[in-house]
Design a protein around this motif. Structure first.
Motif, PDB file in Angstrom:
ATOM      1  N   GLY A   2       0.046   6.242   3.897  1.00  0.00           N
ATOM      2  CA  GLY A   2      -1.557   5.947   4.595  1.00  0.00           C
ATOM      3  C   GLY A   2      -1.351   5.404   5.596  1.00  0.00           C
ATOM      4  N   TRP A   3      -2.620   5.330   6.254  1.00  0.00           N
ATOM      5  CA  TRP A   3      -3.150   4.642   7.788  1.00  0.00           C
ATOM      6  C   TRP A   3      -3.198   3.290   7.755  1.00  0.00           C
ATOM      7  CZ3 TRP A   3      -7.252   5.160  11.239  1.00  0.00           C
ATOM      8  CH2 TRP A   3      -6.884   4.826  12.493  1.00  0.00           C
ATOM      9  N   ARG A  25       4.013   7.650  -0.765  1.00  0.00           N
ATOM     10  CA  ARG A  25       3.874   6.897  -1.881  1.00  0.00           C
ATOM     11  C   ARG A  25       4.442   8.013  -2.874  1.00  0.00           C
ATOM     12  NH1 ARG A  25      -1.401   3.438  -0.737  1.00  0.00           N
ATOM     13  NH2 ARG A  25       0.049   1.432   0.468  1.00  0.00           N
ATOM     14  N   GLU A  26       4.210   8.482  -4.344  1.00  0.00           N
ATOM     15  CA  GLU A  26       4.147   8.952  -4.938  1.00  0.00           C
ATOM     16  C   GLU A  26       3.380   9.214  -5.722  1.00  0.00           C
ATOM     17  OE1 GLU A  26       6.173  10.458  -9.716  1.00  0.00           O
ATOM     18  OE2 GLU A  26       7.263   9.930  -7.712  1.00  0.00           O
ATOM     19  N   LEU A  27       2.003   9.994  -5.724  1.00  0.00           N
ATOM     20  CA  LEU A  27       0.757  10.200  -6.434  1.00  0.00           C
ATOM     21  C   LEU A  27       0.697  10.878  -7.889  1.00  0.00           C
ATOM     22  CD1 LEU A  27      -1.526  10.918  -3.271  1.00  0.00           C
ATOM     23  CD2 LEU A  27      -0.614   8.619  -4.188  1.00  0.00           C
ATOM     24  N   THR A  28       0.229  10.836  -8.971  1.00  0.00           N
ATOM     25  CA  THR A  28       0.446  11.424 -10.203  1.00  0.00           C
ATOM     26  C   THR A  28      -1.022  10.852 -10.515  1.00  0.00           C
ATOM     27  OG1 THR A  28       1.315   9.697 -11.479  1.00  0.00           O
ATOM     28  CG2 THR A  28       2.374  11.467  -9.840  1.00  0.00           C
ATOM     29  N   LEU A  29      -1.471  11.730 -11.910  1.00  0.00           N
ATOM     30  CA  LEU A  29      -2.316  11.427 -12.619  1.00  0.00           C
ATOM     31  C   LEU A  29      -2.258  10.930 -14.004  1.00  0.00           C
ATOM     32  CD1 LEU A  29      -4.260  14.445 -11.984  1.00  0.00           C
ATOM     33  CD2 LEU A  29      -5.082  12.607 -10.656  1.00  0.00           C
ATOM     34  N   ARG A  30      -2.881  10.024 -14.194  1.00  0.00           N
ATOM     35  CA  ARG A  30      -2.694   9.140 -15.452  1.00  0.00           C
ATOM     36  C   ARG A  30      -3.870   9.338 -16.624  1.00  0.00           C
ATOM     37  NH1 ARG A  30      -2.604   2.912 -16.138  1.00  0.00           N
ATOM     38  NH2 ARG A  30      -0.699   3.329 -14.969  1.00  0.00           N
ATOM     39  N   LYS A  31      -3.473   9.487 -17.878  1.00  0.00           N
ATOM     40  CA  LYS A  31      -5.080  10.080 -18.619  1.00  0.00           C
ATOM     41  C   LYS A  31      -5.743   9.069 -19.281  1.00  0.00           C
ATOM     42  CE  LYS A  31      -6.655  13.501 -21.762  1.00  0.00           C
ATOM     43  NZ  LYS A  31      -6.521  14.426 -23.035  1.00  0.00           N
ATOM     44  N   PRO A  42       5.499   3.534  -4.885  1.00  0.00           N
ATOM     45  CA  PRO A  42       6.267   3.695  -3.289  1.00  0.00           C
ATOM     46  C   PRO A  42       7.701   4.693  -4.061  1.00  0.00           C
ATOM     47  CG  PRO A  42       5.663   1.355  -4.244  1.00  0.00           C
ATOM     48  CD  PRO A  42       5.439   2.002  -5.034  1.00  0.00           C
ATOM     49  N   VAL A  43       7.939   5.377  -3.346  1.00  0.00           N
ATOM     50  CA  VAL A  43       8.572   6.491  -3.707  1.00  0.00           C
ATOM     51  C   VAL A  43      10.464   5.842  -4.262  1.00  0.00           C
ATOM     52  CG1 VAL A  43       7.933   8.318  -2.460  1.00  0.00           C
ATOM     53  CG2 VAL A  43       9.481   7.123  -1.681  1.00  0.00           C
ATOM     54  N   LYS A  44      11.538   6.314  -4.757  1.00  0.00           N
ATOM     55  CA  LYS A  44      12.001   5.518  -5.712  1.00  0.00           C
ATOM     56  C   LYS A  44      12.597   5.369  -4.912  1.00  0.00           C
ATOM     57  CE  LYS A  44      14.366   4.568  -9.388  1.00  0.00           C
ATOM     58  NZ  LYS A  44      14.463   3.766 -10.496  1.00  0.00           N
ATOM     59  N   GLU A  45      13.256   6.341  -3.856  1.00  0.00           N
ATOM     60  CA  GLU A  45      14.426   6.256  -2.324  1.00  0.00           C
ATOM     61  C   GLU A  45      13.812   4.988  -1.396  1.00  0.00           C
ATOM     62  OE1 GLU A  45      13.220  10.430  -3.125  1.00  0.00           O
ATOM     63  OE2 GLU A  45      11.957   8.834  -3.650  1.00  0.00           O
ATOM     64  N   PHE A  46      13.399   4.255  -1.873  1.00  0.00           N
ATOM     65  CA  PHE A  46      12.503   2.724  -1.206  1.00  0.00           C
ATOM     66  C   PHE A  46      13.481   2.246  -1.915  1.00  0.00           C
ATOM     67  CE2 PHE A  46      10.536  -1.195  -1.382  1.00  0.00           C
ATOM     68  CZ  PHE A  46      10.411  -1.699  -0.400  1.00  0.00           C
ATOM     69  N   GLU A  47      13.675   1.869  -3.269  1.00  0.00           N
ATOM     70  CA  GLU A  47      14.435   1.407  -4.162  1.00  0.00           C
ATOM     71  C   GLU A  47      15.950   1.025  -3.390  1.00  0.00           C
ATOM     72  OE1 GLU A  47      14.214   1.392  -8.327  1.00  0.00           O
ATOM     73  OE2 GLU A  47      12.696   2.096  -8.307  1.00  0.00           O
ATOM     74  N   VAL A 159       1.040  -6.160   4.051  1.00  0.00           N
ATOM     75  CA  VAL A 159       1.141  -6.265   2.574  1.00  0.00           C
ATOM     76  C   VAL A 159       0.870  -5.557   1.808  1.00  0.00           C
ATOM     77  CG1 VAL A 159       0.688  -8.137   0.488  1.00  0.00           C
ATOM     78  CG2 VAL A 159       0.698  -9.164   3.203  1.00  0.00           C
ATOM     79  N   GLU A 160       1.838  -4.729   0.572  1.00  0.00           N
ATOM     80  CA  GLU A 160       0.788  -3.617  -0.424  1.00  0.00           C
ATOM     81  C   GLU A 160       1.448  -3.695  -1.843  1.00  0.00           C
ATOM     82  OE1 GLU A 160       2.133   0.193   0.859  1.00  0.00           O
ATOM     83  OE2 GLU A 160       3.665  -0.862   2.733  1.00  0.00           O
ATOM     84  N   VAL A 161      -0.136  -3.994  -2.309  1.00  0.00           N
ATOM     85  CA  VAL A 161      -0.191  -4.797  -3.868  1.00  0.00           C
ATOM     86  C   VAL A 161      -0.658  -3.177  -4.392  1.00  0.00           C
ATOM     87  CG1 VAL A 161      -1.729  -6.466  -4.722  1.00  0.00           C
ATOM     88  CG2 VAL A 161      -0.670  -6.865  -2.133  1.00  0.00           C
ATOM     89  N   PHE A 162       0.458  -3.575  -5.260  1.00  0.00           N
ATOM     90  CA  PHE A 162       0.128  -1.972  -6.782  1.00  0.00           C
ATOM     91  C   PHE A 162      -0.310  -2.946  -7.819  1.00  0.00           C
ATOM     92  CE2 PHE A 162       3.016  -0.447  -3.055  1.00  0.00           C
ATOM     93  CZ  PHE A 162       2.247   0.948  -3.111  1.00  0.00           C
ATOM     94  N   GLY A 163      -1.274  -2.571  -8.387  1.00  0.00           N
ATOM     95  CA  GLY A 163      -2.124  -3.232  -9.557  1.00  0.00           C
ATOM     96  C   GLY A 163      -1.809  -2.665 -10.748  1.00  0.00           C
ATOM     97  N   ASP A 164      -1.599  -3.014 -12.579  1.00  0.00           N
ATOM     98  CA  ASP A 164      -1.265  -2.351 -13.572  1.00  0.00           C
ATOM     99  C   ASP A 164      -0.843  -0.567 -13.066  1.00  0.00           C
ATOM    100  OD1 ASP A 164      -1.987  -0.577 -15.940  1.00  0.00           O
ATOM    101  OD2 ASP A 164      -3.733  -0.250 -15.733  1.00  0.00           O
TER     102      ASP A 164
END
Length: 216
Positions: A2-3, A25-31, A42-47, A159-164
């Motif tokens: 994202g910009w 970022r990795e984008l997926t869908l959750r039902k 965040p992509v796994k490689e960030f770790e 600052v990037e915040v990811f909730g839930d």
């Protein structure tokens, strides 16, 4: 990616560079019962950039506007993973990139009445370059069992915040002083509990080029 800017406040107080992009970022869908939800992580490689973890292994209760962590930590680039039980508080959360006197700070928290996750940068540091830069940004989020789950990436000016687990995401630029490095807690109208907490210092992805004679 994202910009991390917008056209309205694009004239940032930066030198030699003007803007920035979010972590990939990795984008997926959750039902869910309400339908499909877009998930950002965040992509796994960030770790691979993580340094030694600082962890709180037992639940820690806290109350008030400015509570110090029971473990020492100070950095201007880190990844934080936390789970907070609000226990009936009206608000609770984390205070990031906090100055020693507590005046300069970026606040990430949850408002029970409005059922919203928020990111408040009104006291985050330099903001006078545009009247609309300082602000408090919100996103709807329903808690599960009264617990707030957060994954937060903090860099020198972001600052990037990811909730839930990535169902809700808030991203902001901030311009604090270099020595505003501490993390604190806050809880209003009650006693909240920090159920789990991990924070990793993050190393830079940039490497300095080797300087030598041609051919060496």
């Amino acid at each position: 990616m994202g910009w991390m800017n917008n056209w309205e406040t694009a004239m940032l107080p930066t030198d030699r560079w003007r803007s920035a992009l979010s972590i990939p970022r990795e984008l997926t869908l959750r039902k869910t019962e309400a339908g499909y939800v877009l998930i950002q992580k965040p992509v796994k490689e960030f770790e691979s950039l993580r340094g030694p973890v600082v962890e709180i292994s037992e639940a820690f209760e806290f109350s008030g506007p400015d509570v110090k962590l029971p473990v020492p930590f100070g950095s201007n680039a880190f990844e934080l993973i936390a789970r907070i039980n609000l226990n009936g508080c009206s608000e609770a959360g984390l205070v990031l990139r906090c100055s020693k006197d507590g005046v300069e700070k970026t606040v990430v928290g949850y408002d029970v009445a409005s059922e919203e996750l928020f990111l408040d940068r009104r006291s985050s540091g330099e903001s006078g370059f545009h009247p609309k830069f300082a602000g408090k940004h919100r996103a709807p989020l329903k808690l599960k069992r009264g617990e707030l789950e957060l994954r937060i990436l903090v860099d020198t000016s972001s600052v990037e915040v990811f909730g839930d687990s990535g169902a809700v995401c808030l991203t902001d630029r901030i311009f604090p002083a270099p020595d505003s490095r501490s993390i604190r807690l806050f809880a209003r109208e009650g006693v909240a509990s920090l159920e789990s907490f991990k924070v990793y210092p993050i190393r830079s992805v940039w490497t300095q080029p080797k300087v030598g004679r041609p051919g060496n």
